[in-house]
Write an enzyme that holds these catalytic residues in place. Structure first.
Site, PDB file in Angstrom:
ATOM      1  N   ASP A  42      41.125  36.617  42.817  1.00  0.00           N
ATOM      2  CA  ASP A  42      40.516  37.712  42.360  1.00  0.00           C
ATOM      3  C   ASP A  42      40.301  38.496  43.590  1.00  0.00           C
ATOM      4  OD1 ASP A  42      40.463  36.708  39.933  1.00  0.00           O
ATOM      5  OD2 ASP A  42      38.739  35.963  39.882  1.00  0.00           O
ATOM      6  N   LYS A  45      44.650  41.238  44.594  1.00  0.00           N
ATOM      7  CA  LYS A  45      46.137  41.070  45.087  1.00  0.00           C
ATOM      8  C   LYS A  45      47.059  41.966  44.094  1.00  0.00           C
ATOM      9  CE  LYS A  45      45.833  36.485  43.507  1.00  0.00           C
ATOM     10  NZ  LYS A  45      44.244  36.498  43.669  1.00  0.00           N
ATOM     11  N   LYS A  47      46.168  44.812  42.594  1.00  0.00           N
ATOM     12  CA  LYS A  47      46.028  46.467  43.256  1.00  0.00           C
ATOM     13  C   LYS A  47      46.903  46.413  44.385  1.00  0.00           C
ATOM     14  CE  LYS A  47      43.604  49.562  45.914  1.00  0.00           C
ATOM     15  NZ  LYS A  47      42.629  50.298  46.401  1.00  0.00           N
ATOM     16  N   ALA A  68      45.972  33.846  35.525  1.00  0.00           N
ATOM     17  CA  ALA A  68      45.732  34.858  36.421  1.00  0.00           C
ATOM     18  C   ALA A  68      45.265  36.308  35.973  1.00  0.00           C
ATOM     19  CB  ALA A  68      47.019  35.254  37.138  1.00  0.00           C
ATOM     20  N   GLY A  69      44.766  37.067  36.338  1.00  0.00           N
ATOM     21  CA  GLY A  69      44.128  38.286  35.945  1.00  0.00           C
ATOM     22  C   GLY A  69      44.242  39.350  37.129  1.00  0.00           C
ATOM     23  N   HIS A  70      45.316  40.172  37.125  1.00  0.00           N
ATOM     24  CA  HIS A  70      45.602  41.127  38.253  1.00  0.00           C
ATOM     25  C   HIS A  70      45.443  42.404  37.744  1.00  0.00           C
ATOM     26  CE1 HIS A  70      48.385  38.054  40.223  1.00  0.00           C
ATOM     27  NE2 HIS A  70      47.037  37.439  40.216  1.00  0.00           N
ATOM     28  N   ARG A 172      58.113  14.943  34.908  1.00  0.00           N
ATOM     29  CA  ARG A 172      59.520  15.206  34.611  1.00  0.00           C
ATOM     30  C   ARG A 172      59.944  14.997  33.035  1.00  0.00           C
ATOM     31  NH1 ARG A 172      61.649  10.967  38.687  1.00  0.00           N
ATOM     32  NH2 ARG A 172      59.671  10.172  38.016  1.00  0.00           N
ATOM     33  N   GLN A 253      46.116  33.196  41.842  1.00  0.00           N
ATOM     34  CA  GLN A 253      45.003  32.333  42.484  1.00  0.00           C
ATOM     35  C   GLN A 253      44.922  32.511  43.854  1.00  0.00           C
ATOM     36  OE1 GLN A 253      47.298  30.551  40.401  1.00  0.00           O
ATOM     37  NE2 GLN A 253      45.998  31.805  38.791  1.00  0.00           N
ATOM     38  N   LEU A 361      35.655  46.944  50.357  1.00  0.00           N
ATOM     39  CA  LEU A 361      34.825  47.347  51.361  1.00  0.00           C
ATOM     40  C   LEU A 361      33.606  48.297  50.961  1.00  0.00           C
ATOM     41  CD1 LEU A 361      34.395  47.127  54.662  1.00  0.00           C
ATOM     42  CD2 LEU A 361      35.498  49.632  54.455  1.00  0.00           C
TER      43      LEU A 361
HETATM   44  P1  GDP Z   1      43.456  39.635  41.602  1.00  0.00           P
HETATM   45  O1  GDP Z   1      43.440  38.728  40.717  1.00  0.00           O
HETATM   46  O2  GDP Z   1      43.380  39.172  43.032  1.00  0.00           O
HETATM   47  O3  GDP Z   1      44.592  40.978  41.415  1.00  0.00           O
HETATM   48  O4  GDP Z   1      41.905  40.450  41.400  1.00  0.00           O
HETATM   49  P2  GDP Z   1      41.185  40.958  40.190  1.00  0.00           P
HETATM   50  O5  GDP Z   1      42.039  42.273  39.552  1.00  0.00           O
HETATM   51  O6  GDP Z   1      40.989  39.697  39.316  1.00  0.00           O
HETATM   52  O7  GDP Z   1      39.848  41.168  40.635  1.00  0.00           O
HETATM   53  C1  GDP Z   1      39.715  42.373  41.575  1.00  0.00           C
HETATM   54  C2  GDP Z   1      38.768  43.249  40.904  1.00  0.00           C
HETATM   55  O8  GDP Z   1      38.249  44.110  42.010  1.00  0.00           O
HETATM   56  C3  GDP Z   1      39.391  44.101  39.856  1.00  0.00           C
HETATM   57  O9  GDP Z   1      38.337  44.545  39.018  1.00  0.00           O
HETATM   58  C4  GDP Z   1      39.764  45.452  40.692  1.00  0.00           C
HETATM   59  O10 GDP Z   1      40.076  46.568  39.829  1.00  0.00           O
HETATM   60  C5  GDP Z   1      38.517  45.381  41.797  1.00  0.00           C
HETATM   61  N1  GDP Z   1      38.962  46.208  43.218  1.00  0.00           N
HETATM   62  C6  GDP Z   1      39.904  46.037  43.610  1.00  0.00           C
HETATM   63  N2  GDP Z   1      40.020  46.547  45.014  1.00  0.00           N
HETATM   64  C7  GDP Z   1      38.562  47.088  45.076  1.00  0.00           C
HETATM   65  C8  GDP Z   1      38.168  47.903  46.012  1.00  0.00           C
HETATM   66  O11 GDP Z   1      38.392  47.970  46.921  1.00  0.00           O
HETATM   67  N3  GDP Z   1      36.775  48.344  45.390  1.00  0.00           N
HETATM   68  C9  GDP Z   1      36.274  47.947  44.236  1.00  0.00           C
HETATM   69  N4  GDP Z   1      35.047  48.407  44.150  1.00  0.00           N
HETATM   70  N5  GDP Z   1      36.832  47.405  43.459  1.00  0.00           N
HETATM   71  C10 GDP Z   1      38.000  46.967  43.656  1.00  0.00           C
HETATM   72  P1  IMO Z   2      43.921  35.413  39.878  1.00  0.00           P
HETATM   73  O1  IMO Z   2      45.435  35.007  40.414  1.00  0.00           O
HETATM   74  C1  IMO Z   2      40.114  33.056  40.304  1.00  0.00           C
HETATM   75  C2  IMO Z   2      40.111  29.011  39.006  1.00  0.00           C
HETATM   76  C3  IMO Z   2      39.559  28.456  37.558  1.00  0.00           C
HETATM   77  C4  IMO Z   2      39.050  27.267  37.836  1.00  0.00           C
HETATM   78  C5  IMO Z   2      40.374  26.672  38.570  1.00  0.00           C
HETATM   79  C6  IMO Z   2      41.354  25.909  37.764  1.00  0.00           C
HETATM   80  O2  IMO Z   2      43.344  36.350  39.148  1.00  0.00           O
HETATM   81  O3  IMO Z   2      43.283  35.453  41.453  1.00  0.00           O
HETATM   82  P2  IMO Z   2      42.961  26.831  35.930  1.00  0.00           P
HETATM   83  O4  IMO Z   2      42.989  27.400  34.654  1.00  0.00           O
HETATM   84  O5  IMO Z   2      43.999  27.302  36.865  1.00  0.00           O
HETATM   85  O6  IMO Z   2      43.358  25.128  35.698  1.00  0.00           O
HETATM   86  O7  IMO Z   2      41.506  26.697  36.452  1.00  0.00           O
HETATM   87  O8  IMO Z   2      40.990  27.916  39.187  1.00  0.00           O
HETATM   88  N1  IMO Z   2      41.165  30.104  38.590  1.00  0.00           N
HETATM   89  C7  IMO Z   2      40.948  31.209  39.168  1.00  0.00           C
HETATM   90  N2  IMO Z   2      39.911  31.783  39.857  1.00  0.00           N
HETATM   91  N3  IMO Z   2      41.573  33.918  40.007  1.00  0.00           N
HETATM   92  C8  IMO Z   2      42.315  33.506  39.540  1.00  0.00           C
HETATM   93  O9  IMO Z   2      43.552  33.803  39.379  1.00  0.00           O
HETATM   94  C9  IMO Z   2      42.236  31.963  38.947  1.00  0.00           C
HETATM   95  N4  IMO Z   2      43.203  31.045  38.261  1.00  0.00           N
HETATM   96  C10 IMO Z   2      42.516  29.892  38.134  1.00  0.00           C
HETATM   97  O10 IMO Z   2      38.325  29.420  37.272  1.00  0.00           O
HETATM   98  O11 IMO Z   2      38.077  27.378  38.633  1.00  0.00           O
HETATM   99 MG    MG Z   3      42.064  37.922  39.314  1.00  0.00          MG
END
Ligand code: GDP
Ligand code: IMO
Ligand code: MG
Length: 469
Positions: A42, A45, A47, A68-70, A172, A253, A361
Site C-alpha cells: 500500500d 505502487k 499510482k 492487492a488493491g492498487h 505441484r 504487496q 508527503l
Molecule cells: P498500492 O497498493 O501500493 O498501490 O497502494 P494503495 O492504493 O493500496 O494505497 C495507497 C493509498 O494512498 C491510495 O488510497 C492512494 O489513492 C493514496 N495515495 C497515493 N499517493 C498519495 C499521495 O501522495 N498523497 C495522498 N494523500 N494519498 C496518496
Molecule cells: P498491495 O499490492 C498490504 C497482507 C495481508 C496479510 C498478509 C497475508 O495493495 O500493496 P494474504 O491475503 O496475501 O495471504 O495476506 O499480507 N497483504 C497486503 N497488505 N497491501 C497488499 O497489497 C497486501 N496483500 C496482502 O493484510 O497481513
Molecule cells: Mg494496496
C-alpha cells in the site's frame, strides 16, 4: 541498453503473432524497470505505475493476486485495480498478468466487467499468462479454516485463497490457466481436488463440503470468457522487449510481506521483491535495468505481525485519519507509524533499489517535527540487522531522530524547487540514509499530484511522453 544475443531466435518465430501494435521497430532491447513496495504494501505502487505508463509501453504484474488493491485517481475518478495491471488506464499500453500471479477467474472477470462499464478498453490490450495458477473456492475454504483454527498463528490475511493456491503450486498439484481451458482436465482436477480438500477441511476445521459439479459448471463458464485474454505471456513480453518496447514490472504487496525476506510468517505467499519479476514473468534477470522502490513518507501495515516504528494511540489514529489509511481491498484500518530507515535500507539491499519514490508527503504537512527511525537497538547495542524471526522484533528498540516539519501545504506542488525547504531536507535525509536517489515525490493521490525529478526522467529515458518506444 544491451542487446541480448541468442534469444531473439527463441522468441521470434513467425508463427507467433504479437497482438499489440508496434509503433517503432528496432534492434535494441526495450527499457525495463521493476516497481516494488519497499515497506508492507500500500505504498502507492498503483499510482506510480500509472504515472510511469506516460512513457512505458507494457505493464506486467508478476506476483500476488486479488489480495492487492492498487488505487489510481485520474482527474478525481478513482479506480482500484486488484489483478489488472495499472497500464490498463492508458489504451495505448499493453497489460500483462504474469505467470507468477495467482488468478481467481471470477474475480478477474468481475474486475474486467467493471472496467468495461467505466469505459476502459480491455480487449486486445490485456493478457493473462497460460501458466498462472488458478484460485478455486477450496483455497478460500482452507484459508478461512486455517486462519480461524484454535492454536494456529493468525496472519490476518485478505481471505482470497492466496496462500493455499501458492501451496498447491509448490506442491505441484495446482491448476494453471492453460488447464482451466481444458474442459476434460478441469473436470477431473476439480473432482479430485474437491474430494481431497473436503476431507481435509472437514477433519481439521469441520468445514461444510464444496460441491464439485457446481464448481465445474461455474469455472468452465468462466474459462470460456477467459479464453480471449490467455497467451504465452513470457513469449509476448520477450518478443516485445526484442522489438524495443519498454516494460514496467508491477509489484504487488511489499518487501516486508515477501515469503522469504519479509516478517515471516506474517507475510504473503509470493516473491513480492524484485527477484520475483523475473520468475513471475519469464523475462530473464539480465533484462532488468532498474529497480524503483516505493515508500510512504511514513509507514503503514495491514494485518498482524511486527512493526517496530508503529504508533499506538492518538498519534497513530491521527496519521490514519490524515492519510486515509484504510485497506483498498478489505477496508481494514491500516496500522501506522514513522518512517523506518533500517527497513528501507534492508529493502534497498534485497531489491537492488537505485531509485526511491516517496509518496504521501502531503500527509505530514501539519507536523512541526517528524520523528524518523534511524536505527535499531537490540539488548542495548545498535544494529542494522533485520531479525529472521518474528519474535526477534520484540527486542527491537527504535532510535528516533526528529526532523523539522514544513507546516505548509504541499498538495499542488509539481517541482522539487517548489517544495518547502524542510520537505526538501527530509528527502535529502532519506537519500543520505538509504544510498538511493529520490526520483519521484507524490504530493496527493491524483495522477497529476506528482513531482518528477529531472535526473530520474533523464536516466530512465522518460523525458516526455513522446519517448514511448
Ligand atoms: P498500492 O497498493 O501500493 O498501490 O497502494 P494503495 O492504493 O493500496 O494505497 C495507497 C493509498 O494512498 C491510495 O488510497 C492512494 O489513492 C493514496 N495515495 C497515493 N499517493 C498519495 C499521495 O501522495 N498523497 C495522498 N494523500 N494519498 C496518496
Ligand atoms: P498491495 O499490492 C498490504 C497482507 C495481508 C496479510 C498478509 C497475508 O495493495 O500493496 P494474504 O491475503 O496475501 O495471504 O495476506 O499480507 N497483504 C497486503 N497488505 N497491501 C497488499 O497489497 C497486501 N496483500 C496482502 O493484510 O497481513
Ligand atoms: Mg494496496
Amino acid at each position: 541498453m544491451c542487446a541480448t544475443p541468442g534469444w531473439a531466435s527463441v522468441c521470434g518465430p513467425a508463427v507467433f503473432q504479437v497482438e499489440f501494435e508496434l509503433s517503432r521497430g528496432g534492434t535494441s532491447r526495450g527499457r525495463t524497470a521493476v516497481i516494488v513496495g519497499a515497506q508492507w504494501g500500500d505504498e502507492g505502487k498503483g499510482k506510480i505505475v500509472d504515472v510511469l505508463t506516460q512513457t512505458f509501453s507494457v505493464v506486467a504484474r508478476y506476483a500476488g493476486g486479488h489480495n492487492a488493491g492498487h488505487t489510481v485517481i485520474i482527474n478525481g475518478k478513482k479506480f482500484i485495480l486488484q489483478l489488472v495491471p495499472g497500464g490498463i488506464l492508458r489504451p495505448e499500453c499493453t497489460s500483462v498478468v504474469g505467470n507468477g500471479v495467482v488468478i481467481d477467474p471470477l474475480a478477474f472477470l468481475k474486475e474486467v466487467a467493471s472496467l468495461r462499464v467505466a469505459g476502459v478498453k480491455v480487449d486486445g490490450n490485456l493478457f493473462v499468462s497460460n501458466r498462472a495458477q488458478v484460485i478455486l473456492p477450496y483455497h478460500r475454504m482452507m484459508e478461512l479454516g486455517s486462519e480461524n483454527a484454535p492454536g494456529r498463528v493468525k496472519i490476518g490475511t485478505t481471505s482470497r485463497g492466496i496462500g493455499p493456491s501458492y501451496e498447491d503450486k509448490m506442491g505441484r498439484r495446482g491448476l494453471r490457466v492453460a488447464d482451466l481451458l481444458d474442459t476434460h482436465l478441469l473436470r477431473t482436477h476439480i473432482e479430485n481436488a474437491c474430494r481431497e480438500k473436503n476431507m481435509i477441511a472437514h477433519a481439521l476445521f469441520n468445514s461444510d463440503p464444496l460441491d464439485a459439479d457446481k464448481m465445474f459448471r461455474e469455472y468452465s463458464d468462466a474459462a470460456r470468457e477467459l479464453v480471449p485474454f490467455v497467451r504465452d505471456t513470457a513469449l509476448l513480453l520477450n518478443r516485445a522487449l526484442a522489438e524495443g518496447k519498454s516494460i514496467v514490472f508491477e509489484g504487488a504487496q511489499g518487501t516486508m510481506l515477501d515469503i522469504d525476506h519479509g516478517t515471516y510468517p506474517f507475510v504473503t505467499s509470493s516473491s513480492s521483491t524484485s527477484g520475483g519479476a523475473a520468475t513471475g514473468t519469464g523475462v530473464p534477470p539480465t533484462s532488468i535495468d532498474t529497480v524503483i522502490g516505493i515508500t510512504k513518507a511514513y509507514c503503514t501495515r495491514v494485518g498482524s505481525g511486527p512493526f517496530p516504528s508503529e504508533l499506538l494511540g492518538a498519534e497513530g489514529e491521527d496519521l490514519r485519519k490524515r492519510g486515509n489509511e484504510f485497506g483498498a481491498v478489505t477496508g481494514r484500518p491500516r496500522r501506522t507509524g514513522w518512517l523506518d530507515l533500517p527497513l528501507l535500507r534492508y529493502a534497498g539491499m534485497i531489491n537492488g533499489i537505485s531509485w526511491l519514490v516517496v509518496t504521501k508527503l502531503d500527509v505530514l504537512d501539519h507536523l512541526t517535527e517528524i520523528p524518523v527511525c534511524v536505527g535499531y537497538k537490540v539488548d542495548g547495542k545498535e544494529t542494522d540487522e533485520v531479525p529472521a524471526q518474528a519474535c526477534g522484533y520484540d527486542k527491537i528498540e527504535c532510535i528516533y531522530r526528529n526532523m523539522p516539519g514544513w507546516v505548509s501545504p504541499t498538495q499542488a506542488i509539481r517541482t522539487v524547487e517548489g517544495l518547502p525547504k524542510a520537505a526538501r531536507e527530509y528527502m535529502a535525509f532519506i537519500e543520505k540514509e538509504t544510498g538511493a536517489q529520490v526520483g519521484m515525490i507524490s504530493t496527493g493521490p491524483d495522477r497529476e499530484q506528482t513531482i518528477l525529478v529531472d535526473e530520474f526522467m533523464h536516466r530512465l529515458g522518460l523525458e516526455s511522453p513522446a519517448a514511448r518506444d
